[in-house]
Design an enzyme around this catalytic site. Structure first.
Site, mmCIF file in Angstrom:
data_model
loop_
_atom_site.group_PDB
_atom_site.id
_atom_site.type_symbol
_atom_site.label_atom_id
_atom_site.label_comp_id
_atom_site.label_asym_id
_atom_site.label_seq_id
_atom_site.Cartn_x
_atom_site.Cartn_y
_atom_site.Cartn_z
ATOM 1 N N PHE A 227 1.035 4.174 8.925
ATOM 2 C CA PHE A 227 1.447 2.857 8.932
ATOM 3 C C PHE A 227 2.924 3.046 7.974
ATOM 4 C CE2 PHE A 227 -2.946 4.303 7.518
ATOM 5 C CZ PHE A 227 -3.611 2.617 6.893
ATOM 6 N N ASP A 300 0.632 6.672 4.305
ATOM 7 C CA ASP A 300 1.050 5.719 3.265
ATOM 8 C C ASP A 300 0.209 4.868 3.724
ATOM 9 O OD1 ASP A 300 2.517 4.979 0.712
ATOM 10 O OD2 ASP A 300 3.881 4.946 1.904
ATOM 11 N N CYS A 340 -1.143 3.797 -3.098
ATOM 12 C CA CYS A 340 -0.824 2.825 -3.792
ATOM 13 C C CYS A 340 -1.593 2.044 -4.964
ATOM 14 C CB CYS A 340 0.362 2.385 -2.744
ATOM 15 S SG CYS A 340 0.134 1.181 -1.921
HETATM 16 N N1 SAH Z 1 5.840 4.382 4.294
HETATM 17 C C1 SAH Z 1 6.287 2.898 4.737
HETATM 18 C C2 SAH Z 1 5.471 1.781 3.756
HETATM 19 C C3 SAH Z 1 4.247 1.585 3.937
HETATM 20 S S1 SAH Z 1 3.966 0.567 3.586
HETATM 21 C C4 SAH Z 1 7.582 3.970 3.978
HETATM 22 O O1 SAH Z 1 8.394 4.417 3.612
HETATM 23 O O2 SAH Z 1 8.476 2.318 3.698
HETATM 24 C C5 SAH Z 1 2.068 -0.153 4.237
HETATM 25 C C6 SAH Z 1 2.227 -0.373 6.094
HETATM 26 O O3 SAH Z 1 0.384 -0.382 6.796
HETATM 27 C C7 SAH Z 1 2.454 -1.849 6.365
HETATM 28 O O4 SAH Z 1 3.815 -2.048 6.595
HETATM 29 C C8 SAH Z 1 1.339 -2.907 7.053
HETATM 30 O O5 SAH Z 1 1.529 -2.788 8.037
HETATM 31 C C9 SAH Z 1 1.063 -1.429 7.823
HETATM 32 N N2 SAH Z 1 -0.419 -1.682 7.884
HETATM 33 C C10 SAH Z 1 -1.203 -2.177 7.106
HETATM 34 N N3 SAH Z 1 -2.927 -2.350 7.746
HETATM 35 C C11 SAH Z 1 -3.126 -1.396 8.103
HETATM 36 C C12 SAH Z 1 -3.225 -0.766 9.139
HETATM 37 N N4 SAH Z 1 -4.913 -1.140 9.603
HETATM 38 N N5 SAH Z 1 -3.620 -0.352 10.474
HETATM 39 C C13 SAH Z 1 -2.043 0.205 10.439
HETATM 40 N N6 SAH Z 1 -1.120 -0.088 9.666
HETATM 41 C C14 SAH Z 1 -1.388 -1.088 9.677
#
Ligand code: SAH
Length: 396
Positions: A227, A300, A340
């Site tokens: 993520f 995350d 979160c």
């Molecule tokens: N760690 C990052 C924030 C993560 S936000 C930072 O520090 O900036 C969560 C992310 O998860 C988003 O970019 C979203 O596109 C992604 N996401 C959501 N569901 C997902 C899934 N099932 N598989 C992969 N990515 C996913």
């Protein structure tokens, strides 16, 4: 001004300075109030408790602006509260030096429904409650005065506005779009922030200190960042000397941004970075099949449980990724795992992670508890403000 009269006993949470008045606490509304209007809040014995923003569409029927019966809600009120929020950050040396800073953290800064993030001289606001929406003009004016920022963009396109009966709103509310991208330096790493189209306000400032920690842990390690969004954790890992960093996200635009961010930092070893556009739930299984292992894994994920009602399904999702994460760790490896979700408390989150380790057959211990940065303070009277929790866990 209309008066909101509480049911007997329901003034207790207001006296403890909790800002939400649920529909079930409200006896009656005397007078007329439209969404976002300021109402007087009274106990059932007619003691005036303060003033709140009325929101007839929401289960949170009103949000307290002030617990002081003498304080009126006007432009000067927003000037005071916003100046205070900005001064609070200025008073903490670690925050004073940051280019990227949450200036207003909603309820925890005494401004329910108001978020403001600053990236250099650009401020991004998000107004998520009927009351905040109503006072947009005063909020923008107060922010300009308190920060001297060059421009403000509104990104009130979060789904939660629907609960308040509000339509999505976005666009520049002060100044003009900058000529180039908004660039932020965080712990020595340059990051372009897509303030108009990125997630939330464009970036996840709440993880700032945790990204620094990851960098400190990364030397010589093979890192998996699941993520990854725009690559904040990934780039800190590379800067910290990681041997290899695999970053996964399901969003193509987020990955493109992450790669553009890497290019903004030519001192980082791009050959050590691997990017994968995939669903993390599937990708982790695939990595397991391929027999890949990592020394350090960041999980995350997005908010699986926006409220307690979603907790059960969310708990299964957290369990799943954490279990897969534990299986992918080398002996002695570290899992940095976050939630979160407002609907999942710290205690429950720890139980889920413990269950995941058990099912993965890994003996593990918490080496550090993690939280949001200091510019995302948690009002003592408002424990709901503590949405971000994390565990740094080491396996045998
Ligand atoms: N760690 C990052 C924030 C993560 S936000 C930072 O520090 O900036 C969560 C992310 O998860 C988003 O970019 C979203 O596109 C992604 N996401 C959501 N569901 C997902 C899934 N099932 N598989 C992969 N990515 C996913």
């Amino acid at each position: 001004m209309a008066r909101l009269i509480l049911l007997p006993g329901k003034e207790r949470s207001v006296r403890r300075r909790h800002p939400w008045l649920f529909a079930g606490s409200v006896g009656r509304l005397e007078g007329r109030a439209r969404p976002g209007d300021t109402v007087e809040v009274l106990a059932d014995d007619f003691t005036l408790l303060g003033r709140a923003a009325y929101s007839p569409a929401s289960q949170i029927r009103a949000r307290m602006w002030s617990f002081d019966p003498e304080e009126s809600i006007d432009d000067a009120f927003f000037k005071r509260r916003i100046a205070q929020a900005v001064a609070r950050r200025q008073s903490l040396p670690a925050l004073r030096v940051q280019q990227g800073l949450r200036l207003i953290h909603a309820e925890s800064d005494g401004l329910p429904g108001v978020i403001a993030d600053r990236y250099g001289d650009t401020v991004v606001i998000q107004l998520t409650s009927a009351g905040a929406d109503k006072w947009r003009r005063a909020i923008v004016a107060a922010l300009i005065q308190a920060t001297g920022c060059a421009r403000i963009i509104e990104r009130s396109d979060s789904e939660v506005r629907g609960l308040e009966g509000l339509e999505p709103v976005s666009g520049w509310v002060h100044g003009e779009a900058p000529a180039g991208p908004v660039v932020l330096e965080e712990h020595g790493i340059r990051l372009a922030i897509d303030v108009a189209g990125g997630h939330k306000t464009g970036f996840y400032l709440d993880q700032r200190e945790n990204r620094r920690l990851l960098g400190e842990l990364s030397a010589g390690k093979s890192v998996l960042n699941a993520f990854c969004y725009s690559g904040g954790f990934s780039l800190q890992a590379l800067a910290g000397g990681a041997r290899h960093v695999l970053s996964i996200d399901s969003s193509g635009p987020a990955l493109a941004q992450a790669q553009a961010n890497l290019a903004l930092n030519p001192h980082l070893p791009a050959e050590c970075a691997e990017w994968q556009e995939a669903d993390v739930f599937q990708a982790l299984r695939e990595l397991r099949r391929e027999g890949r292992q990592f020394d350090l894994i960041v999980l995350d994920p997005p908010k699986f449980a926006p409220s307690a009602a979603h907790a059960a399904r969310a708990a299964r999702a957290y369990k799943d990724i954490n279990l897969l994460g534990f299986r992918l760790l080398n002996p002695g490896g570290l899992l940095m795992s976050y939630s979160c979700s407002g609907g999942i408390g710290l205690e429950l989150f720890q139980k889920i992670v413990a269950g995941a380790a058990l099912d993965a057959g890994r003996d593990a211990r918490i080496v550090q508890r993690l939280q949001g940065s200091a510019d995302h303070p948690v009002g003592l009277a408002y424990p709901e403000g503590e949405y971000l929790k994390g565990l740094l866990v080491q396996v045998d």
